[in-house]
Structures are given as C-alpha cells and as structure tokens.
Design a protein around this motif. Structure first.
Motif, mmCIF file in Angstrom:
data_model
loop_
_atom_site.group_PDB
_atom_site.id
_atom_site.type_symbol
_atom_site.label_atom_id
_atom_site.label_comp_id
_atom_site.label_asym_id
_atom_site.label_seq_id
_atom_site.Cartn_x
_atom_site.Cartn_y
_atom_site.Cartn_z
ATOM 1 N N ILE A 145 -2.232 1.213 -2.913
ATOM 2 C CA ILE A 145 -2.436 -0.042 -3.582
ATOM 3 C C ILE A 145 -2.187 -1.181 -2.422
ATOM 4 O O ILE A 145 -1.802 -0.964 -1.308
ATOM 5 C CB ILE A 145 -1.298 -0.601 -4.441
ATOM 6 C CG1 ILE A 145 0.171 -0.432 -4.219
ATOM 7 C CG2 ILE A 145 -1.709 0.840 -5.757
ATOM 8 C CD1 ILE A 145 1.050 -0.984 -5.271
ATOM 9 N N SER A 146 -2.332 -2.449 -2.618
ATOM 10 C CA SER A 146 -2.289 -3.482 -1.642
ATOM 11 C C SER A 146 -1.202 -4.264 -1.841
ATOM 12 O O SER A 146 -1.379 -5.536 -2.767
ATOM 13 C CB SER A 146 -3.576 -4.279 -1.391
ATOM 14 O OG SER A 146 -4.470 -3.313 -1.196
ATOM 15 N N VAL A 189 3.262 -7.246 -5.710
ATOM 16 C CA VAL A 189 1.715 -7.503 -5.601
ATOM 17 C C VAL A 189 1.251 -8.773 -6.463
ATOM 18 O O VAL A 189 1.742 -9.286 -7.156
ATOM 19 C CB VAL A 189 1.023 -6.345 -6.286
ATOM 20 C CG1 VAL A 189 1.504 -4.908 -5.783
ATOM 21 C CG2 VAL A 189 1.290 -6.076 -7.763
ATOM 22 N N GLU A 193 -4.091 -7.985 -7.988
ATOM 23 C CA GLU A 193 -3.746 -6.851 -7.654
ATOM 24 C C GLU A 193 -3.528 -5.939 -8.644
ATOM 25 O O GLU A 193 -3.632 -4.575 -8.983
ATOM 26 C CB GLU A 193 -2.862 -6.676 -6.478
ATOM 27 C CG GLU A 193 -2.602 -5.045 -5.838
ATOM 28 C CD GLU A 193 -3.958 -4.224 -5.371
ATOM 29 O OE1 GLU A 193 -3.491 -3.153 -5.221
ATOM 30 O OE2 GLU A 193 -4.968 -4.821 -5.259
ATOM 31 N N ARG A 196 -6.117 -4.962 -11.071
ATOM 32 C CA ARG A 196 -7.043 -3.888 -10.323
ATOM 33 C C ARG A 196 -6.429 -2.607 -10.258
ATOM 34 O O ARG A 196 -7.107 -1.699 -10.828
ATOM 35 C CB ARG A 196 -7.039 -4.519 -8.857
ATOM 36 C CG ARG A 196 -7.876 -3.463 -8.168
ATOM 37 C CD ARG A 196 -7.769 -3.365 -6.550
ATOM 38 N NE ARG A 196 -6.732 -2.779 -6.046
ATOM 39 C CZ ARG A 196 -6.337 -1.253 -6.101
ATOM 40 N NH1 ARG A 196 -7.562 -0.505 -6.457
ATOM 41 N NH2 ARG A 196 -5.501 -0.832 -5.609
#
Length: 368
Positions: A145-146, A189, A193, A196
């Motif tokens: 993940i980001s 996050v 995100e 997402r």
C-alpha cells in the motif's frame, strides 16, 4: 462516516470497524504471515506540527522524544500526578510533524489534554481523522500500500514491542518472549488510499483481516493496549510497559516520581498475567470478568481471544501477592473455567529483582 470495507464480500462491520471477513482464525494466520492487511478503524490519528513539538511532547510524556529521528517509531504514555496511565499513543515523526496513533476511544481525551498544555509553545495539535486512516500488518504487507508522505517520509510506525527500547526495562521472566517474533506496523494512509485498498479487497486483489484477528495476535504477544488493559489504577509497571513506553533516565514529567519510586524502591501493587483457558473457546470471558483463587476474586480479565494455535487465551491483572503457581478460574457466561497462569510481571518486579529467565513452552508445544 461509512466504513469503506463494508462492501468487501463476507465483511462483518460494526461501529468499531471491520471485525472479520468470514474466518478469524484463518485471518490470524494470514495476518501473521504477512499475507493480509488489517484496517484499524479502532485507531485514529492526531497530528502535532510545530517547531517545539518533540521537546514539548518529551516534557509531557513518559518517553524521550527530543532527538526522535524522522521515520523511527516509538510510543508514549501520559500519566497523572500519581503515575497512573491516562493516555497512550504510538509516535512517528516526519521532520515537520509528530504523528500520534491512538486508540479511537482515547483520541478525544488525549487531544483535549494536549490542547490545554500548549501554553505559548509553537505547536498546534489537531485530530486528523477526516484526512487519514490507519492500516496494520507486517512491514512486508504494508509495502503493498501507499502510506501518506506529507513531508516526504512514509508515515509507518513499527511497533517496538517487546524489545527493550533505550531507557526501558523488562519485567517478563520468560525467554523467548511470546512476542519476540511478532512483526507489526501501522501505516497512516489518506482516506483516498483507504478507499483504494477497500476496492482492491472487494475485487479479491488484497486479503484483509479484521479486528478479531488483530486482537488475538496482540493478546498472544502479551502486548498491552489502552482500550482494554488500562483502568484508572493502571501503572505502566503492572503491564510490563516500561519496555517500550517509558524512559527511566529522561528529564522531569508528570508522574515520574511514582515511576521511579515503584521501580527502584518497591513493587507494583498488581501484575499482568497471561492465561491459558480451559475449554473449547466457544465462550470467552468478557472484559472485566473476575479471576478467582478459590472463591476469592484476585483480579480481572482485561483481554481475551481465541488464538489460531494456542486456543482460548487471555490477559488479566491480578493482585501482586497472588501465588505464581496458583490454580485460577475465570468467570464466563457458562460458569467458571480453569485458567493456567503464565507470569508476565513477577511479584517482585522492580530494579532490584533478580528474576531467572524461564523457557516458555506454549500449550501446543507442551502437548507434543
């Protein structure tokens, strides 16, 4: 705010967040292996920007933070004047802002207290719940993940537990510690995100684990938590929390005198124990259930879970004088169940205690 993970097939969601996606025991195994991510709607974020943020938090809390490097995780406790735990938070700094991750039930109280303590210092704490969410998992799992990077540093907090951090002290006499192989991190996050991740999970591209699985792994690692294991009497010593949340050699802060006195001159009045519970695990004790020695209530259950390897387990706080070899029982809705005690904090916990290390065998290993 609607939970974005409610649309994932099999998801069971309540006010606390995603509880599970169909099989909590399988989710535990996948989470521990780094194959699943854990949405943490039960955790929330407080942002503390400002030039004085680290020295300010250092002066208020149990942790040494003045020299905290960007991207390095630690945790702090806010204590009352008598050393009792009032608030707890994980901390990661990005060079411009200190980011606190706290149990959601504690966030409002922690935030209000921080705002009152600003005085004329250059700090401006805010609850960042509308902006950010928290996702947990192993460090490797979080690479999928980001994390947010508002100042260029990924906002990922690596849990130091059960290592003894600088200035800390360990009480648990077992070796190896049951949390020694625990790999846990939490990423902050953006809400975009988070959506997402939820969409990818709904398509079957990411695996999720719920809070039931997350809690079971925490309990098995003897890891204390504000929501479950702290009451108005809790001292950090009682929960073996000096390991990661207290710096015994730092400067003055509220509650420090009690921290030093109990550690150097006395013993905590209560102590954390881990319990292996008899039975199928179909009925676990509730939070606050009595722990008994005969007919005498000697403590309370703080956390309970069904673990994928160890079966029904719990953490409890008992009187310091409760014998370490005592045969205990725990109250449940189906009546009392036997509880085998493992020492987390020994009765003579303190700086002068000479506690021999005991090789720990899990119930599963002992049965082989």
């Amino acid at each position: 705010m609607a939970d974005p993970f409610a649309s994932v097939p099999g998801a069971v969601v309540d006010d606390a967040g995603l509880q599970h996606v169909g099989s909590p025991l399988i989710e535990q195994r996948r989470l521990a292996a780094g194959a699943a991510l854990a949405p943490r709607a039960d955790r929330a974020v407080i942002a503390v920007p400002g030039e004085d943020r680290l020295s300010w938090l250092d002066s208020l809390s149990s942790q040494a933070l003045t020299r905290l490097a960007p991207g390095i995780g630690t945790e702090l406790l806010i204590l009352d004047p008598h050393g009792h735990v009032e608030h707890a938070a994980s901390v990661v700094d990005d060079g411009e802002t200190a980011w606190l991750i706290a149990d959601r039930a504690d966030v409002a109280g922690l935030y209000d207290w921080l705002r009152k303590m600003r005085f004329r210092l250059r700090v401006d704490p805010r609850i960042a719940d509308d902006e950010y969410a928290v996702i947990g998992g192993t460090a490797a799992a979080l690479e999928r993940i980001s994390p947010a990077t508002p100042a260029g540093v990924p906002l990922v907090w690596r849990d130091p537990w059960p290592a003894v951090t600088p200035g800390g002290h360990a009480y648990a006499p077992v070796d190896p510690h049951p949390g020694a192989d625990r790999d846990w991190a939490e990423a902050i996050v953006t809400r975009g995100e988070e959506q997402r991740i939820a969409d990818a999970a709904a398509r079957g591209e990411l695996e999720l684990a719920g809070l039931v699985a997350t809690e079971a792994l925490r309990v098995a690692a003897w890891r204390p938590r504000w929501t479950t294991d702290v009451d108005e009497r809790a001292l950090p010593h009682e929960l073996d929390w000096l390991r990661t949340a207290v710096h015994l050699d730092k400067g003055c802060y509220r509650g420090q005198e009690t921290i030093a006195k109990v550690h150097n001159l006395g013993h905590p009045p209560r102590r954390l124990v881990a319990l292996q519970l008899d039975g199928s695990g179909s009925v676990l004790p509730e939070h606050g259930a009595a722990v008994r020695l005969g007919d005498d209530a000697v403590g309370i259950v703080t956390s309970a879970a069904l673990h994928y390897e160890e079966g029904p387990i719990a953490l409890a706080v008992v009187r310091r004088t409760t014998p370490v070899d005592a045969a205990l029982t725990v109250d449940t809705a189906d009546g009392p169940v036997a509880a085998a005690q493992e020492v987390v904090v020994p009765p003579d916990a303190g700086a002068t205690a000479n506690v021999p290390r005991i090789t720990r065998l899990s119930r599963r290993a002992a049965a082989q």
